[in-house]
Scaffold this motif. Structure first.
Motif, PDB file in Angstrom:
ATOM      1  N   ILE A 191       0.824  -1.214   0.000  1.00 50.61           N
ATOM      2  CA  ILE A 191       0.000   0.000   0.000  1.00 50.61           C
ATOM      3  C   ILE A 191       0.855   1.260   0.000  1.00 50.61           C
ATOM      4  O   ILE A 191       0.598   2.207  -0.762  1.00 50.61           O
ATOM      5  CB  ILE A 191      -0.975   0.005   1.204  1.00 50.61           C
ATOM      6  N   VAL A 192       1.899   1.297   0.836  1.00 54.26           N
ATOM      7  CA  VAL A 192       2.700   2.526   0.915  1.00 54.26           C
ATOM      8  C   VAL A 192       3.477   2.752  -0.383  1.00 54.26           C
ATOM      9  O   VAL A 192       3.632   3.890  -0.839  1.00 54.26           O
ATOM     10  CB  VAL A 192       3.626   2.510   2.152  1.00 54.26           C
ATOM     11  N   VAL A 193       3.940   1.674  -1.035  1.00 52.10           N
ATOM     12  CA  VAL A 193       4.658   1.822  -2.308  1.00 52.10           C
ATOM     13  C   VAL A 193       3.680   2.184  -3.425  1.00 52.10           C
ATOM     14  O   VAL A 193       3.975   3.019  -4.282  1.00 52.10           O
ATOM     15  CB  VAL A 193       5.458   0.548  -2.649  1.00 52.10           C
ATOM     16  N   PHE A 194       2.500   1.574  -3.412  1.00 48.15           N
ATOM     17  CA  PHE A 194       1.468   1.910  -4.398  1.00 48.15           C
ATOM     18  C   PHE A 194       1.169   3.411  -4.357  1.00 48.15           C
ATOM     19  O   PHE A 194       1.096   4.078  -5.400  1.00 48.15           O
ATOM     20  CB  PHE A 194       0.197   1.102  -4.109  1.00 48.15           C
ATOM     21  N   LEU A 195       1.009   3.956  -3.144  1.00 53.53           N
ATOM     22  CA  LEU A 195       0.699   5.378  -3.020  1.00 53.53           C
ATOM     23  C   LEU A 195       1.912   6.251  -3.330  1.00 53.53           C
ATOM     24  O   LEU A 195       1.760   7.404  -3.734  1.00 53.53           O
ATOM     25  CB  LEU A 195       0.158   5.669  -1.616  1.00 53.53           C
ATOM     26  N   GLU A 196       3.108   5.704  -3.150  1.00 53.45           N
ATOM     27  CA  GLU A 196       4.322   6.445  -3.526  1.00 53.45           C
ATOM     28  C   GLU A 196       4.422   6.543  -5.048  1.00 53.45           C
ATOM     29  O   GLU A 196       4.817   7.570  -5.601  1.00 53.45           O
ATOM     30  CB  GLU A 196       5.554   5.737  -2.946  1.00 53.45           C
ATOM     31  N   ILE A 197       4.025   5.490  -5.744  1.00 54.89           N
ATOM     32  CA  ILE A 197       4.007   5.509  -7.217  1.00 54.89           C
ATOM     33  C   ILE A 197       2.869   6.401  -7.717  1.00 54.89           C
ATOM     34  O   ILE A 197       3.029   7.160  -8.659  1.00 54.89           O
ATOM     35  CB  ILE A 197       3.836   4.073  -7.778  1.00 54.89           C
ATOM     36  N   HIS A 198       1.687   6.320  -7.057  1.00 52.61           N
ATOM     37  CA  HIS A 198       0.495   7.084  -7.455  1.00 52.61           C
ATOM     38  C   HIS A 198       0.200   6.816  -8.931  1.00 52.61           C
ATOM     39  O   HIS A 198       0.218   7.727  -9.770  1.00 52.61           O
ATOM     40  CB  HIS A 198       0.733   8.583  -7.210  1.00 52.61           C
ATOM     41  N   PRO A 199      -0.084   5.554  -9.289  1.00 55.49           N
ATOM     42  CA  PRO A 199      -0.047   5.151 -10.702  1.00 55.49           C
ATOM     43  C   PRO A 199      -1.145   5.739 -11.593  1.00 55.49           C
ATOM     44  O   PRO A 199      -0.975   5.813 -12.802  1.00 55.49           O
ATOM     45  CB  PRO A 199      -0.189   3.629 -10.633  1.00 55.49           C
ATOM     46  N   PHE A 200      -2.259   6.157 -10.995  1.00 54.77           N
ATOM     47  CA  PHE A 200      -3.375   6.655 -11.812  1.00 54.77           C
ATOM     48  C   PHE A 200      -3.507   8.173 -11.678  1.00 54.77           C
ATOM     49  O   PHE A 200      -3.071   8.755 -10.681  1.00 54.77           O
ATOM     50  CB  PHE A 200      -4.677   5.962 -11.401  1.00 54.77           C
ATOM     51  N   GLN A 201      -4.118   8.786 -12.662  1.00 53.31           N
ATOM     52  CA  GLN A 201      -4.264  10.243 -12.649  1.00 53.31           C
ATOM     53  C   GLN A 201      -5.060  10.703 -11.436  1.00 53.31           C
ATOM     54  O   GLN A 201      -4.765  11.721 -10.830  1.00 53.31           O
ATOM     55  CB  GLN A 201      -4.956  10.707 -13.938  1.00 53.31           C
ATOM     56  N   ASP A 202      -6.074   9.924 -11.062  1.00 54.31           N
ATOM     57  CA  ASP A 202      -6.920  10.270  -9.916  1.00 54.31           C
ATOM     58  C   ASP A 202      -7.458   8.978  -9.313  1.00 54.31           C
ATOM     59  O   ASP A 202      -7.460   7.931  -9.956  1.00 54.31           O
ATOM     60  CB  ASP A 202      -8.075  11.170 -10.368  1.00 54.31           C
ATOM     61  N   GLY A 203      -7.916   9.047  -8.074  1.00 56.04           N
ATOM     62  CA  GLY A 203      -8.536   7.886  -7.436  1.00 56.04           C
ATOM     63  C   GLY A 203      -7.559   6.959  -6.730  1.00 56.04           C
ATOM     64  O   GLY A 203      -7.952   5.875  -6.279  1.00 56.04           O
ATOM     65  N   ASN A 204      -6.282   7.365  -6.600  1.00 56.20           N
ATOM     66  CA  ASN A 204      -5.275   6.474  -5.996  1.00 56.20           C
ATOM     67  C   ASN A 204      -5.556   6.169  -4.524  1.00 56.20           C
ATOM     68  O   ASN A 204      -5.391   5.032  -4.092  1.00 56.20           O
ATOM     69  CB  ASN A 204      -3.884   7.098  -6.135  1.00 56.20           C
ATOM     70  N   GLY A 205      -5.973   7.193  -3.766  1.00 57.01           N
ATOM     71  CA  GLY A 205      -6.250   6.968  -2.345  1.00 57.01           C
ATOM     72  C   GLY A 205      -7.393   5.999  -2.138  1.00 57.01           C
ATOM     73  O   GLY A 205      -7.292   5.043  -1.368  1.00 57.01           O
ATOM     74  N   ARG A 206      -8.499   6.227  -2.858  1.00 57.76           N
ATOM     75  CA  ARG A 206      -9.656   5.334  -2.736  1.00 57.76           C
ATOM     76  C   ARG A 206      -9.298   3.915  -3.187  1.00 57.76           C
ATOM     77  O   ARG A 206      -9.654   2.935  -2.528  1.00 57.76           O
ATOM     78  CB  ARG A 206     -10.820   5.864  -3.577  1.00 57.76           C
ATOM     79  N   LEU A 207      -8.553   3.819  -4.292  1.00 53.21           N
ATOM     80  CA  LEU A 207      -8.181   2.489  -4.787  1.00 53.21           C
ATOM     81  C   LEU A 207      -7.256   1.776  -3.805  1.00 53.21           C
ATOM     82  O   LEU A 207      -7.361   0.560  -3.628  1.00 53.21           O
ATOM     83  CB  LEU A 207      -7.512   2.606  -6.157  1.00 53.21           C
ATOM     84  N   SER A 208      -6.383   2.522  -3.131  1.00 52.30           N
ATOM     85  CA  SER A 208      -5.479   1.884  -2.158  1.00 52.30           C
ATOM     86  C   SER A 208      -6.271   1.248  -1.024  1.00 52.30           C
ATOM     87  O   SER A 208      -5.909   0.188  -0.513  1.00 52.30           O
ATOM     88  CB  SER A 208      -4.487   2.910  -1.593  1.00 52.30           C
ATOM     89  N   ARG A 209      -7.381   1.867  -0.627  1.00 54.13           N
ATOM     90  CA  ARG A 209      -8.179   1.308   0.466  1.00 54.13           C
ATOM     91  C   ARG A 209      -9.021   0.123  -0.018  1.00 54.13           C
ATOM     92  O   ARG A 209      -9.246  -0.835   0.729  1.00 54.13           O
ATOM     93  CB  ARG A 209      -9.030   2.424   1.086  1.00 54.13           C
TER      94      ARG A 209
END
Length: 349
Positions: A191-209
């Motif tokens: 999760i922390v690496v996914f959010l560090e990458i922030h792979p999508f233009q929007d919706g990264n926080g919601r998708l991480s949860r």
């Protein structure tokens, strides 16, 4: 660059948190022996809390009561505001994960599909849903007027995003299958690496949860749908962002500091678990001691948030004086709280 998890220290505090969470995981079969309708009621409440909290973390203004009303009309498939669109998408994806988590493996295709579904009602996101970002999306700070006042955190470039995501998914898949690290530590790292990458233009926080719930359920934490992790995060938002930033700024260095985020993540899971323990205990107490009409009243309050004497009479068909006696007993035993007097009286949990 491969993830450097050799610097991940298993401190006594981390061990104690993992042990407490796993003890509850093992006991859930016994704790979860409530009647199906009681479990369904718990899940409905947790889903409303999760959807409301996760979208509010990202700026939505809808209350849990407004979320509940919206979820009862999801079939309309047409939502006016961006807040409503985000709530509808999040609710739809969560229900899909609850029903089919065992069939949704952690792959790039599935992550992109979940992102697409998460934003399926969002008109503004139509062009980029289900696809990695094509523009920089650094995490910025804004003033009260919405003007950007500086970059808080630099995320991966659009060019680097595909191979970083491939690397992260391969590492996570391997670590979970080989059991080289405890699954809770693997999920926290993902999760922390996914959010560090922030792979999508929007919706990264919601998708991480969403992905947190998916990975927890796939790792055997079957109680997750009955208690809202998102609500815990919303109530400790400052700590959430602080822990993320403290770990994220070190991830690409020689000695990543995983500790701030992993400690926060495990404490949030501990809080989620403890909330559910209290709810189960309350359910048991109510189920073990209350007559049928009182149970119906408690269920009505849980379902609606608040009820009046007249509403209970209409719902149950019971005599008005009998309803008053049951309400008095429930209030005295602190199962319910009375608000107001006379004709304006209503009851809540």
């Amino acid at each position: 660059m491969a993830l450097k998890t050799d610097s991940l220290q298993i401190t006594p505090q981390v061990l104690a948190l993992v042990a407490e969470i796993d003890e509850f995981k093992g006991a859930w079969r016994a704790l979860g022996t409530l009647a199906p309708e009681r479990l369904s009621a718990l899940r409905r409440v947790a889903t409303i809390e999760s959807v409301g909290s996760s979208t509010r973390i990202e700026g939505s203004k809808l209350t849990d009561a407004e979320v509940k009303r919206l979820l009862s009309n999801l079939e309309i498939k047409s939502f006016e505001s961006r807040d409503e669109q985000e709530v509808a998408g999040y609710a739809q994806v969560m229900e899909m994960i609850f029903a089919h988590f065992d069939a949704i493996d952690l792959t790039e295709n599935h992550i992109m599909q979940l992102h697409r579904d998460l934003l399926s009602f969002s008109d503004k996101d139509e062009r980029h849903r289900g696809a990695y970002k094509t523009l920089a999306n650094h995490v910025s700070a804004f003033d009260a007027d919405g003007k950007e006042i500086g970059v808080v955190f630099e995320t991966a470039t659009p060019f680097d995003t595909p191979h970083r995501m491939k690397e992260l998914i391969e590492w996570t898949y391997k670590a979970l299958n080989e059991q080289s690290l405890h699954p809770l530590l693997v999920i926290a790292t993902f999760i922390v690496v996914f959010l560090e990458i922030h792979p999508f233009q929007d919706g990264n926080g919601r998708l991480s949860r969403v992905l947190t719930t998916l990975l927890l359920m796939r790792s055997g934490y079957a109680y997750v749908p009955y208690s809202s992790m998102e609500s815990v995060i919303e109530n400790s938002k400052e700590g959430y962002y602080l822990a993320l930033r403290q770990t994220q700024k070190t991830i690409r260095g020689d000695a990543p500091d995983w500790q701030p985020w992993i400690t926060y993540f495990l404490r949030a899971l501990q809080q989620q678990k403890r909330r559910l323990e209290k709810k189960i205990e309350r359910e048991r107490l109510v189920l073990g001691t209350l007559p049928e009409l009182s149970l119906q009243i408690v269920d009505a309050v849980k379902e609606r948030g608040r009820v009046t004497i007249g509403e209970i009479v209409n719902l149950t068909g019971a005599n008005r004086n009998t309803v008053k006696k049951h309400l008095a007993t429930l209030t005295q035993a602190k199962h319910l709280t009375q608000h107001g007097t006379g004709k304006g009286t209503w009851y809540g949990l």
